[in-house]
Motif scaffolding. Structure first.
Motif, PDB file in Angstrom:
ATOM      1  N   LEU A  14       0.858  -0.925   0.070  1.00 29.60           N
ATOM      2  CA  LEU A  14      -0.234  -0.174  -0.126  1.00 29.60           C
ATOM      3  C   LEU A  14       0.766   1.150   0.089  1.00 29.60           C
ATOM      4  N   PHE A  17       1.791   2.020  -3.426  1.00 25.57           N
ATOM      5  CA  PHE A  17       0.739   2.315  -4.082  1.00 25.57           C
ATOM      6  C   PHE A  17       0.401   3.824  -3.985  1.00 25.57           C
ATOM      7  N   GLN A  18       0.685   4.323  -2.445  1.00 13.93           N
ATOM      8  CA  GLN A  18       0.919   6.160  -2.101  1.00 13.93           C
ATOM      9  C   GLN A  18       1.980   6.163  -2.553  1.00 13.93           C
ATOM     10  N   SER A  47      -1.505  10.983   1.201  1.00  9.47           N
ATOM     11  CA  SER A  47      -1.300  10.395  -0.109  1.00  9.47           C
ATOM     12  C   SER A  47       0.483   9.655   0.931  1.00  9.47           C
TER      13      SER A  47
END
Length: 134
Positions: A14, A17-18, A47
């Motif tokens: 994640l 992704f961020q 993010s």
């Protein structure tokens, strides 16, 4: 310990992704409500902040299972309580992603949030601990 490892791996994915979102990757339909292909500045900052939160969650998880001693002895119960808060955070994440207007976000992030909630629940319950349960 395997649950903390699995949680850390999912959080690391994640985080990648961020990072991509924060640097302007056109994958915004999977995050933050899915309203933007490329995130505006305020969501890019969000993010980046998410990455910090993921890191703190991993530290709490590893502390809870007794692998690292990141939390002082005086407040040893902090990791235990914090894991329950983290579980609630991810459980709420299931709901928030499930009601997203973005079909791609619902399709991808609901299962991710469900896995994170399940792993944090198991860690909060004390499964995988090296130390005596609190």
């Amino acid at each position: 310990m395997p649950f903390a490892l699995a949680l850390t791996i999912v959080l690391a994915l994640l985080a990648v992704f961020q990072i991509a979102l924060a640097f302007g990757a056109p994958i915004g339909q999977f995050a933050w409500g899915g309203a933007h292909r490329v995130l505006p500045t305020r969501l890019r900052v969000g993010s980046a902040v998410s990455i910090v939160i993921y890191t703190l969650i991993a530290v709490v998880a590893w502390s809870r299972v007794g692998v690292i001693d990141a939390i002082p002895e005086i407040v040893a119960h902090v990791a235990h309580v914090a894991m329950w808060v983290i579980f609630a955070y991810f459980a709420l994440g299931i709901l928030m992603n499930a009601v997203s207007r973005s079909k791609p976000e619902r399709f991808v992030m609901v299962p991710v949030a469900t896995v994170l909630a399940a792993l944090s629940f198991l860690i909060a319950m004390g499964y995988g601990e090296l130390a005596t349960p609190i």
